[in-house]
Write a protein that holds these residues in place. Structure first.
Motif, PDB file in Angstrom:
ATOM      1  N   THR A 140       0.847  -1.191   0.000  1.00 37.22           N
ATOM      2  CA  THR A 140       0.000   0.000   0.000  1.00 37.22           C
ATOM      3  C   THR A 140       0.884   1.243   0.000  1.00 37.22           C
ATOM      4  OG1 THR A 140      -1.646  -1.207   1.279  1.00 37.22           O
ATOM      5  CG2 THR A 140      -1.857   1.186   1.219  1.00 37.22           C
ATOM      6  N   MET A 141       0.443   2.288  -0.669  1.00 40.57           N
ATOM      7  CA  MET A 141       1.219   3.530  -0.706  1.00 40.57           C
ATOM      8  C   MET A 141       1.483   4.034   0.709  1.00 40.57           C
ATOM      9  SD  MET A 141       0.328   7.200  -2.559  1.00 40.57           S
ATOM     10  CE  MET A 141       0.533   6.555  -4.226  1.00 40.57           C
ATOM     11  N   PRO A 142       2.730   4.340   1.036  1.00 38.32           N
ATOM     12  CA  PRO A 142       3.047   4.848   2.373  1.00 38.32           C
ATOM     13  C   PRO A 142       2.249   6.108   2.706  1.00 38.32           C
ATOM     14  CG  PRO A 142       5.045   4.339   1.146  1.00 38.32           C
ATOM     15  CD  PRO A 142       3.913   4.241   0.177  1.00 38.32           C
ATOM     16  N   ASP A 143       1.836   6.231   3.962  1.00 39.05           N
ATOM     17  CA  ASP A 143       1.049   7.405   4.382  1.00 39.05           C
ATOM     18  C   ASP A 143       1.779   8.703   4.063  1.00 39.05           C
ATOM     19  OD1 ASP A 143      -0.925   5.754   5.326  1.00 39.05           O
ATOM     20  OD2 ASP A 143      -0.233   5.786   7.405  1.00 39.05           O
ATOM     21  N   GLU A 144       3.095   8.670   4.212  1.00 46.59           N
ATOM     22  CA  GLU A 144       3.894   9.874   3.967  1.00 46.59           C
ATOM     23  C   GLU A 144       3.820  10.326   2.508  1.00 46.59           C
ATOM     24  OE1 GLU A 144       8.563  11.305   4.376  1.00 46.59           O
ATOM     25  OE2 GLU A 144       7.878   9.521   5.449  1.00 46.59           O
ATOM     26  N   LEU A 145       3.462   9.393   1.623  1.00 47.05           N
ATOM     27  CA  LEU A 145       3.411   9.707   0.197  1.00 47.05           C
ATOM     28  C   LEU A 145       2.012  10.103  -0.257  1.00 47.05           C
ATOM     29  CD1 LEU A 145       5.080   9.878  -2.357  1.00 47.05           C
ATOM     30  CD2 LEU A 145       4.731   7.431  -2.704  1.00 47.05           C
TER      31      LEU A 145
END
Length: 292
Positions: free
Chosen positions: A79-84
Motif C-alpha cells: 500500500t502507498m506509504p502514508d507519507e506519500l
C-alpha cells in the motif's frame, strides 16, 4: 513552445523521487521530499523541451482489466506509504496550477494513458518523448517516440530510440512484450515460464520473432514440452504486459495542451509547502513570479 509532446509516468516518477530524496517537511510536518524531486524533474523537462503538449499520468487504486485476466496481478505491491499519500495530492495540485494536464481513470494504468497518447501523437505526426522509471514503457519506442528511463533516482536518465533498443536487446521495441510474456515480471507479480529467464527469453524471441511463432513452431527441442505446458500462461502474460493504445473514446493532443500557469494558486501552493527555492526555479522556467 515547440511542437512536441511529453508524456510522464507520474506514479513511477513520484515513487522514484520518494525513495531517492531525503525526508523533507514543512515546519508543520507536511512531507515534501517526493514533491521536490518530482517537480524538479518536470521543470527540467519543460525547460529543455518546451513541449506544446504535456501530460502527467497516474495510477488509481481501482482494479484494471488486467486483474480480470489475472487476479493476482500486482498482488505483491505494498500500500502507498502514508507519507506519500498527501504528497501525491499536493503534487497534482501544483502540476495543474502550472498549466500541465494530469489524467487518471479507473480501470486504466498510467502506462495505458501514455500508450494511448503516444499513438495519438504518432497519428498527428508530433514528436513524442516519454519519461518513466518503468522499463515496460520501452515497448512504445518507435520512429516518432523516444523513451527516457530513470536509471537512478530521478536525475540519471537513459534515452531509448529504436536503434538503442536493437543495440541493447537485439530486438525491435514491440518484441520486448514477447520477452516478458516468457520470463514474467516479478515487479507486477506476473509469473514466467519456470526455467526460462531473461537471457533465454531474449534468444527465443530473436530466433522466432514472437511467442505466437514460437508456440506454433514448437521451439527448440529442449523447451518444447515446457512451452506446450505453459501455452495459456504465455499468451495471458502477453496480454497482461501489452500497453493499451486505445481509451475507448476519441483522444487528441489538444487534450494535453499546456495552459498559462495560475500564478496566484501556484505561488500559494509553493509557499504553503515551503518550497521557496523550487518556486524561484519555476518562476525562471515559466517566466513568471511565483515568490512573495
Amino acid at each position: 513552445m515547440t511542437h512536441k509532446t511529453v508524456l510522464v509516468d507520474g506514479s513511477s516518477i513520484l515513487y522514484r523521487a520518494f525513495f531517492a530524496m531525503p525526508h523533507l517537511a514543512t515546519a508543520t510536518g507536511t512531507p515534501t521530499g517526493a514533491i521536490l524531486g518530482t517537480l524538479t524533474m518536470l521543470l527540467s523537462i519543460v525547460e529543455e523541451l518546451q513541449p506544446e503538449y504535456m501530460g502527467v499520468f497516474f495510477d488509481r487504486k481501482a482494479a484494471t482489466y488486467r486483474h480480470e485476466l489475472f487476479e493476482e496481478y500486482k498482488a505483491n505491491r505494498e500500500t502507498m506509504p502514508d507519507e506519500l499519500v498527501g504528497q501525491l495530492v499536493n503534487l497534482k495540485q501544483l502540476v495543474r496550477s502550472l498549466g500541465i494536464v494530469t489524467r487518471e481513470k479507473d480501470g486504466f494504468e498510467a502506462d495505458d494513458f501514455i500508450g494511448i497518447y503516444s499513438a495519438t501523437a504518432r497519428l498527428e505526426r508530433v514528436p513524442c518523448v516519454i519519461y518513466s522509471g518503468d522499463n515496460d514503457l520501452l515497448q512504445l519506442t518507435d520512429d516518432n517516440t523516444s523513451v527516457r528511463i530513470t536509471v537512478k533516482g530521478v536525475k540519471q536518465i537513459r534515452e531509448y530510440t529504436p536503434k538503442a533498443i536493437v543495440d541493447e536487446f537485439g530486438l525491435a521495441a514491440p518484441q520486448l512484450v514477447d520477452v516478458k510474456a516468457l520470463m514474467g515480471d516479478t515487479s507486477d507479480n506476473i509469473p514466467g515460464v519456470r526455467g526460462i529467464g531473461e537471457k533465454t527469453a531474449l534468444k527465443l524471441i530473436q530466433d522466432f520473432g514472437s511467442v505466437e511463432n514460437l508456440l506454433r513452431q514448437g521451439g527448440p527441442e529442449r523447451y518444447r514440452a515446457l512451452l506446450a505446458e505453459n501455452r495459456d500462461l504465455i499468451l495471458r502474460n502477453k496480454s497482461l504486459v501489452t500497453i493499451q493504445r486505445e481509451l475507448g473514446e476519441k483522444t487528441v493532443l489538444t487534450d494535453l495542451q499546456r495552459l498559462v500557469p495560475d500564478v496566484e494558486q501556484s505561488a500559494q501552493l509553493f509557499e504553503s509547502l515551503s518550497l521557496v527555492n523550487l518556486a524561484r526555479r519555476a518562476s525562471k522556467v515559466f517566466g513568471i513570479s511565483l515568490t512573495r
